[in-house]
Design an enzyme around this catalytic site. Structure first.
Site, PDB file in Angstrom:
ATOM      1  N   CYS A  26      -5.207  -8.293   6.626  1.00 19.26           N
ATOM      2  CA  CYS A  26      -3.816  -8.022   6.260  1.00 19.26           C
ATOM      3  C   CYS A  26      -2.974  -9.290   6.111  1.00 19.26           C
ATOM      4  O   CYS A  26      -1.812  -9.217   5.736  1.00 19.26           O
ATOM      5  CB  CYS A  26      -3.173  -7.090   7.282  1.00 19.26           C
ATOM      6  SG  CYS A  26      -3.920  -5.448   7.280  1.00 19.26           S
ATOM      7  N   HIS A  69       6.969  -0.824  -6.273  1.00 15.85           N
ATOM      8  CA  HIS A  69       6.360  -1.898  -7.055  1.00 15.85           C
ATOM      9  C   HIS A  69       7.015  -3.247  -6.794  1.00 15.85           C
ATOM     10  O   HIS A  69       7.160  -4.075  -7.691  1.00 15.85           O
ATOM     11  CB  HIS A  69       6.325  -1.547  -8.549  1.00 15.85           C
ATOM     12  CG  HIS A  69       5.285  -0.525  -8.847  1.00 15.85           C
ATOM     13  ND1 HIS A  69       5.484   0.820  -8.631  1.00 15.85           N
ATOM     14  CD2 HIS A  69       4.024  -0.664  -9.313  1.00 15.85           C
ATOM     15  CE1 HIS A  69       4.398   1.479  -8.961  1.00 15.85           C
ATOM     16  NE2 HIS A  69       3.479   0.607  -9.378  1.00 15.85           N
ATOM     17  N   GLU A 113       0.838   5.012   5.405  1.00 17.93           N
ATOM     18  CA  GLU A 113       0.388   3.861   4.628  1.00 17.93           C
ATOM     19  C   GLU A 113      -1.066   4.089   4.259  1.00 17.93           C
ATOM     20  O   GLU A 113      -1.939   4.107   5.130  1.00 17.93           O
ATOM     21  CB  GLU A 113       0.537   2.595   5.471  1.00 17.93           C
ATOM     22  CG  GLU A 113       0.105   1.333   4.775  1.00 17.93           C
ATOM     23  CD  GLU A 113       0.156   0.136   5.693  1.00 17.93           C
ATOM     24  OE1 GLU A 113       1.229  -0.460   5.840  1.00 17.93           O
ATOM     25  OE2 GLU A 113      -0.897  -0.173   6.288  1.00 17.93           O
TER      26      GLU A 113
END
Length: 125
Positions: A26, A69, A113
């Site tokens: 991550c 986005h 998520e």
């Protein structure tokens, strides 16, 4: 008391700058599809609802424009956009929009998520 929910989605990129520098997947830039569910708990008014769900949609529209986005790290308050930090950030936005509505007693937000990571935050209005 009654609870209503509204679910929406957005997609965004992020990285977690506070993870270990080596060997943490991550740490680098990557993206997710997010599902955001808002729960509003309160008393039903004479019109038959807690709040107009249009208020939730309006708040989400503003949030969607900020996040969809985009790179979450570039959004003020999300410099370290863990799921936990994101769910609190989202709760604060929804609370600011309709938390003072007379019939609303509690707002809860769930962020999913991807397929397997979820965070939930609620606060008393």
């Amino acid at each position: 008391m009654l609870k209503i929910t509204r679910t929406n989605t957005f997609s965004a990129a992020h990285f977690l700058p506070l993870t270990p520098e080596k060997h943490h997947k991550c740490r680098g830039m990557h993206g997710h599809s997010y599902e955001v569910t808002v729960e509003v708990t309160g008393d039903v008014d004479d019109a038959g609802w807690i709040i107009d769900t249009g208020l939730i949609d309006k708040a989400y529209g503003y949030i969607h424009a900020m996040l969809d986005h985009k790179t979450l790290n570039e959004v003020a308050g999300l410099e370290n956009p863990t799921t936990e930090n994101l769910v609190v950030w989202l709760w604060e936005k929804f609370h600011k929009t309709f938390g003072d509505t007379r019939n609303v007693h509690k707002i809860g937000v769930t962020v999913k998520e991807g397929f397997d990571s979820t965070a939930f935050y609620d606060g008393v209005v």
